[in-house]
Design a protein around this motif. Structure first.
Motif, PDB file in Angstrom:
ATOM      1  N   ALA A  12       0.833  -1.207   0.000  1.00  0.00           N
ATOM      2  CA  ALA A  12       0.000   0.000   0.000  1.00  0.00           C
ATOM      3  C   ALA A  12       0.870   1.260   0.000  1.00  0.00           C
ATOM      4  O   ALA A  12       0.577   2.228  -0.716  1.00  0.00           O
ATOM      5  CB  ALA A  12      -0.942  -0.009   1.195  1.00  0.00           C
ATOM      6  N   ASP A  13       1.934   1.244   0.791  1.00  0.00           N
ATOM      7  CA  ASP A  13       2.859   2.391   0.812  1.00  0.00           C
ATOM      8  C   ASP A  13       3.516   2.595  -0.553  1.00  0.00           C
ATOM      9  O   ASP A  13       3.662   3.728  -1.017  1.00  0.00           O
ATOM     10  CB  ASP A  13       3.950   2.199   1.871  1.00  0.00           C
ATOM     11  CG  ASP A  13       3.429   2.347   3.290  1.00  0.00           C
ATOM     12  OD1 ASP A  13       2.319   2.893   3.478  1.00  0.00           O
ATOM     13  OD2 ASP A  13       4.153   1.908   4.216  1.00  0.00           O
ATOM     14  N   ARG A  15       2.336   1.678  -3.496  1.00  0.00           N
ATOM     15  CA  ARG A  15       1.319   2.216  -4.409  1.00  0.00           C
ATOM     16  C   ARG A  15       1.142   3.720  -4.193  1.00  0.00           C
ATOM     17  O   ARG A  15       1.111   4.499  -5.141  1.00  0.00           O
ATOM     18  CB  ARG A  15      -0.017   1.503  -4.212  1.00  0.00           C
ATOM     19  CG  ARG A  15      -0.057   0.107  -4.761  1.00  0.00           C
ATOM     20  CD  ARG A  15      -1.410  -0.566  -4.490  1.00  0.00           C
ATOM     21  NE  ARG A  15      -1.420  -1.927  -4.953  1.00  0.00           N
ATOM     22  CZ  ARG A  15      -1.693  -2.291  -6.209  1.00  0.00           C
ATOM     23  NH1 ARG A  15      -2.002  -1.376  -7.104  1.00  0.00           N
ATOM     24  NH2 ARG A  15      -1.671  -3.556  -6.555  1.00  0.00           N
ATOM     25  N   ARG A  16       1.032   4.115  -2.934  1.00  0.00           N
ATOM     26  CA  ARG A  16       0.832   5.534  -2.590  1.00  0.00           C
ATOM     27  C   ARG A  16       2.017   6.377  -3.068  1.00  0.00           C
ATOM     28  O   ARG A  16       1.845   7.448  -3.638  1.00  0.00           O
ATOM     29  CB  ARG A  16       0.616   5.666  -1.081  1.00  0.00           C
ATOM     30  CG  ARG A  16      -0.072   6.909  -0.638  1.00  0.00           C
ATOM     31  CD  ARG A  16      -0.511   6.891   0.832  1.00  0.00           C
ATOM     32  NE  ARG A  16       0.088   5.897   1.715  1.00  0.00           N
ATOM     33  CZ  ARG A  16      -0.488   4.726   2.054  1.00  0.00           C
ATOM     34  NH1 ARG A  16      -1.668   4.396   1.597  1.00  0.00           N
ATOM     35  NH2 ARG A  16       0.126   3.895   2.873  1.00  0.00           N
ATOM     36  N   THR A  17       3.228   5.871  -2.858  1.00  0.00           N
ATOM     37  CA  THR A  17       4.435   6.586  -3.286  1.00  0.00           C
ATOM     38  C   THR A  17       4.397   6.848  -4.787  1.00  0.00           C
ATOM     39  O   THR A  17       4.661   7.968  -5.244  1.00  0.00           O
ATOM     40  CB  THR A  17       5.701   5.774  -2.926  1.00  0.00           C
ATOM     41  OG1 THR A  17       5.800   5.693  -1.508  1.00  0.00           O
ATOM     42  CG2 THR A  17       6.967   6.396  -3.490  1.00  0.00           C
ATOM     43  N   LEU A  19       1.737   6.639  -6.884  1.00  0.00           N
ATOM     44  CA  LEU A  19       0.594   7.466  -7.276  1.00  0.00           C
ATOM     45  C   LEU A  19       0.883   8.936  -7.006  1.00  0.00           C
ATOM     46  O   LEU A  19       0.587   9.801  -7.839  1.00  0.00           O
ATOM     47  CB  LEU A  19      -0.675   7.008  -6.546  1.00  0.00           C
ATOM     48  CG  LEU A  19      -1.217   5.639  -6.988  1.00  0.00           C
ATOM     49  CD1 LEU A  19      -2.309   5.165  -6.032  1.00  0.00           C
ATOM     50  CD2 LEU A  19      -1.731   5.690  -8.415  1.00  0.00           C
ATOM     51  N   ASP A  20       1.484   9.206  -5.858  1.00  0.00           N
ATOM     52  CA  ASP A  20       1.841  10.592  -5.517  1.00  0.00           C
ATOM     53  C   ASP A  20       2.922  11.147  -6.440  1.00  0.00           C
ATOM     54  O   ASP A  20       3.001  12.358  -6.654  1.00  0.00           O
ATOM     55  CB  ASP A  20       2.314  10.689  -4.060  1.00  0.00           C
ATOM     56  CG  ASP A  20       1.196  10.471  -3.062  1.00  0.00           C
ATOM     57  OD1 ASP A  20       0.007  10.490  -3.462  1.00  0.00           O
ATOM     58  OD2 ASP A  20       1.509  10.260  -1.868  1.00  0.00           O
ATOM     59  N   ALA A  24      -0.826   8.449 -10.740  1.00  0.00           N
ATOM     60  CA  ALA A  24      -2.279   8.645 -10.689  1.00  0.00           C
ATOM     61  C   ALA A  24      -2.799   9.252 -11.986  1.00  0.00           C
ATOM     62  O   ALA A  24      -3.978   9.108 -12.315  1.00  0.00           O
ATOM     63  CB  ALA A  24      -2.652   9.525  -9.501  1.00  0.00           C
ATOM     64  N   PRO A  37      -7.690   2.260  -9.589  1.00  0.00           N
ATOM     65  CA  PRO A  37      -6.307   2.743  -9.638  1.00  0.00           C
ATOM     66  C   PRO A  37      -5.507   1.953 -10.673  1.00  0.00           C
ATOM     67  O   PRO A  37      -5.927   0.884 -11.099  1.00  0.00           O
ATOM     68  CB  PRO A  37      -5.793   2.462  -8.218  1.00  0.00           C
ATOM     69  CG  PRO A  37      -6.613   1.312  -7.748  1.00  0.00           C
ATOM     70  CD  PRO A  37      -7.968   1.485  -8.383  1.00  0.00           C
TER      71      PRO A  37
END
Length: 126
Positions: A12-13, A15-17, A19-20, A24, A37
């Motif tokens: 999850a981290d 993916r977030r990294t 996407l940010d 995205a 996503p």
């Protein structure tokens, strides 16, 4: 179970990294709903592009963290395509040629291995 939670949190981290970092805004394939996503496979590719362009260590680490999820997606896609090929009446020799394999038996064995991996992962998720 703690290892599973730790792996899920790391994924999850990652993916977030990514996407940010701009993933995205990747264009959506037409078969995905607009709110879905990007896939792990798309994120890993983005990580490689981003790291190569910007020497981005965080992108490399995030991409590495998502490799297992990307492999699982590719296995699911391969199993689905092989199942569809058979359901549409394609022979194992034709499937083998499309996959670059030497024989119908090799294609059947590959189908067995891939579907076993998919089923094994599904069993891990429940």
């Amino acid at each position: 179970m703690d290892a599973d939670h730790g792996h899920a949190a790391a994924e999850a981290d990652a993916r977030r990294t990514l996407l940010d970092a701009g993933a995205a805004s990747l264009p959506r394939p037409p078969w995905l709903h607009g709110s879905q996503p990007p896939s792990a496979t798309d994120l890993v590719r983005f990580a490689a592009w981003r790291a190569g362009r910007d020497d981005d260590e965080a992108a490399v680490l995030a991409g590495l963290a998502l490799l297992a999820a990307a492999r699982a997606e590719v296995d699911q896609t391969e199993a689905a395509l092989m199942f569809l090929a058979r359901s549409q009446g394609l022979s194992w020799p034709r499937i083998a040629r499309a996959l670059g394999l030497a024989s119908a038996q090799a294609a059947q064995q590959r189908f067995g291995r891939v579907t076993d991996r998919v089923e094994h992962r599904r069993g891990d998720a429940t």
